[in-house]
Design an enzyme around this catalytic site. Structure first.
Site, PDB file in Angstrom:
ATOM      1  N   ALA A  83     100.297  38.804 -12.514  1.00 35.63           N
ATOM      2  CA  ALA A  83     101.373  39.659 -12.015  1.00 35.63           C
ATOM      3  C   ALA A  83     100.895  40.398 -10.779  1.00 35.63           C
ATOM      4  O   ALA A  83      99.740  40.817 -10.693  1.00 35.63           O
ATOM      5  CB  ALA A  83     101.792  40.648 -13.099  1.00 35.63           C
ATOM      6  N   GLN A  85     100.703  43.420  -7.855  1.00 32.75           N
ATOM      7  CA  GLN A  85     100.767  44.877  -7.767  1.00 32.75           C
ATOM      8  C   GLN A  85     102.006  45.284  -6.978  1.00 32.75           C
ATOM      9  O   GLN A  85     102.264  44.777  -5.892  1.00 32.75           O
ATOM     10  CB  GLN A  85      99.500  45.392  -7.077  1.00 32.75           C
ATOM     11  CG  GLN A  85      99.342  46.896  -7.061  1.00 32.75           C
ATOM     12  CD  GLN A  85      98.032  47.300  -6.389  1.00 32.75           C
ATOM     13  OE1 GLN A  85      97.250  46.443  -5.968  1.00 32.75           O
ATOM     14  NE2 GLN A  85      97.799  48.583  -6.288  1.00 32.75           N
ATOM     15  N   THR A 104      94.578  32.763 -21.032  1.00 31.90           N
ATOM     16  CA  THR A 104      95.271  31.470 -21.108  1.00 31.90           C
ATOM     17  C   THR A 104      94.780  30.517 -20.024  1.00 31.90           C
ATOM     18  O   THR A 104      94.499  29.333 -20.285  1.00 31.90           O
ATOM     19  CB  THR A 104      96.791  31.674 -20.972  1.00 31.90           C
ATOM     20  OG1 THR A 104      97.256  32.517 -22.028  1.00 31.90           O
ATOM     21  CG2 THR A 104      97.527  30.339 -21.026  1.00 31.90           C
ATOM     22  N   ASP A 126      87.713  43.623 -11.618  1.00 27.81           N
ATOM     23  CA  ASP A 126      86.496  43.872 -12.397  1.00 27.81           C
ATOM     24  C   ASP A 126      86.741  43.634 -13.884  1.00 27.81           C
ATOM     25  O   ASP A 126      85.941  42.994 -14.570  1.00 27.81           O
ATOM     26  CB  ASP A 126      86.010  45.303 -12.158  1.00 27.81           C
ATOM     27  CG  ASP A 126      85.795  45.600 -10.689  1.00 27.81           C
ATOM     28  OD1 ASP A 126      84.837  45.055 -10.113  1.00 27.81           O
ATOM     29  OD2 ASP A 126      86.592  46.354 -10.111  1.00 27.81           O
ATOM     30  N   ARG A 154      87.002  46.374   4.906  1.00 28.60           N
ATOM     31  CA  ARG A 154      87.877  47.445   5.401  1.00 28.60           C
ATOM     32  C   ARG A 154      87.047  48.643   5.875  1.00 28.60           C
ATOM     33  O   ARG A 154      87.351  49.266   6.896  1.00 28.60           O
ATOM     34  CB  ARG A 154      88.835  47.883   4.292  1.00 28.60           C
ATOM     35  CG  ARG A 154      89.943  46.889   4.003  1.00 28.60           C
ATOM     36  CD  ARG A 154      90.716  47.257   2.746  1.00 28.60           C
ATOM     37  NE  ARG A 154      91.862  46.365   2.550  1.00 28.60           N
ATOM     38  CZ  ARG A 154      92.494  46.204   1.401  1.00 28.60           C
ATOM     39  NH1 ARG A 154      92.094  46.883   0.322  1.00 28.60           N
ATOM     40  NH2 ARG A 154      93.529  45.387   1.313  1.00 28.60           N
ATOM     41  N   HIS A 178      87.060  47.872  -7.718  1.00 31.55           N
ATOM     42  CA  HIS A 178      87.942  47.512  -6.601  1.00 31.55           C
ATOM     43  C   HIS A 178      89.248  48.253  -6.852  1.00 31.55           C
ATOM     44  O   HIS A 178      90.176  47.749  -7.469  1.00 31.55           O
ATOM     45  CB  HIS A 178      88.171  45.999  -6.569  1.00 31.55           C
ATOM     46  CG  HIS A 178      89.244  45.568  -5.606  1.00 31.55           C
ATOM     47  ND1 HIS A 178      89.241  45.930  -4.283  1.00 31.55           N
ATOM     48  CD2 HIS A 178      90.364  44.812  -5.794  1.00 31.55           C
ATOM     49  CE1 HIS A 178      90.309  45.415  -3.687  1.00 31.55           C
ATOM     50  NE2 HIS A 178      91.012  44.737  -4.587  1.00 31.55           N
TER      51      HIS A 178
END
Length: 317
Positions: A83, A85, A104, A126, A154, A178
């Protein structure tokens, strides 16, 4: 020494998966790319589109849409599925649904007979790297998360822009989660051969007051991008391609990946972003930075947060 065929499978052909494939093709990293997605038509379309540009790349890469069984003889499987963010959502908010998706996916990969290296690029990376390791049964050295590779680039970008120098001459790391609890390691940040803390306040380009501002900006970059275009993918695509390149070429490169800590930094049984040596056996060494007191405290908090999230996933938690 392990010899690779440079065959890589990418699970998930959304923005991140296809950005990884595109980066790898442009850099001539792999000889063969297999795209796997629950939507087979989507993976087929992406493969055709990517193949149309192969003749302009550095190497001839065979790109095709496959399924989990095709992971059997892959050197590396990169997992990007999960999914996404959404605006206002933290990476850790994704944990429950993506942990089940990860289990899965990994089970399907391992059923193929896969015995290579897993690279995890799904968020929260993580936690999901830990989930993937447990589900796979592979050695911890061969399950690697993208960790803070993107955060680190970054960080280097922000400093390079402020100091008007090539970002490749900025040497420094973001470590830990992260995400929101990540830690900028100012005590080990160098500009060329000079510690950045010796440069601070000697130029109007960088003052002591700027350091927390830079740390926060790096931390919040993803939210800024998501607010504007709903997803981040180019940066993580190039960062993941860099990790894959280090593995396939046995570079023994030091990269800030999500790796398993077993006593290093005083931490046990957790995957988190730290500088590690990456080559064709996966992670072969952890680089332990001598953190100052403030950095140690922040890193401890970051790891503690990750462990709390992991505990929440346990059946009896």
């Amino acid at each position: 020494m392990k010899v690779f065929n440079k065959k890589v499978a990418i699970i998930g052909t959304g923005f991140v998966g296809t950005s990884i494939a595109y980066s790898m093709i442009n850099q001539g990293i792999a000889n063969e790319l297999i795209l796997v997605d629950i939507d087979k038509a989507k993976s087929e379309g992406e493969a055709i589109d990517l193949l149309d540009g192969v003749s302009w790349g550095q190497e001839n890469v065979n790109v095709w849409a496959g399924d989990y069984q095709d992971c059997q003889d892959a050197d590396i499987v990169v997992i990007t599925a999960g999914a996404n963010q959404k605006p206002g959502q933290s990476r850790l908010d994704l944990v429950s649904i993506n942990a089940e998706i990860m289990k899965t996916i990994v089970n399907n990969i391992m059923k193929s007979g896969f015995d290579g290296i897993l690279v995890i690029a799904s968020n929260p990376v993580d936690v999901l790297t830990y989930v993937a390791w447990q589900a796979s049964g592979l050695p911890v050295s061969r399950v690697i998360g993208t960790g803070t590779t993107l955060d680190t680039t970054r960080f280097r970008k922000e400093l390079s822009q402020r100091l008007a120098i090539d970002p490749r001459n900025v040497h420094g790391y973001i470590i830990g989660e992260h995400g929101d609890s990540e830690v900028a390691v100012w005590s080990h940040t160098m500009i060329g051969t000079k510690p950045i803390l010796e440069i601070v306040d000697t130029t109007e380009r960088l003052t002591s007051d700027d350091l927390p501002i830079i740390s926060d900006k790096v931390k919040n970059t993803a939210y800024e991008i998501i607010d504007r275009k709903q997803a981040t993918y180019y940066g993580i695509g190039m960062s993941t391609a860099r990790i894959v390149k280090a593995i396939l070429n046995n570079e023994q490169a030091i990269l800030p990946v999500s790796a398993y800590l077993d006593g290093q930094y005083g931490q046990q049984d957790v995957f988190t972003g730290i500088p590690a040596v990456v080559g064709n056996q996966g992670v072969t060494d952890i680089i332990e930075l001598n953190l100052n007191a403030a950095e140690k405290e922040l890193f401890q908090k970051s790891v503690t947060q990750l462990k709390q999230v992991m505990a929440s996933l346990q059946p009896n938690a």
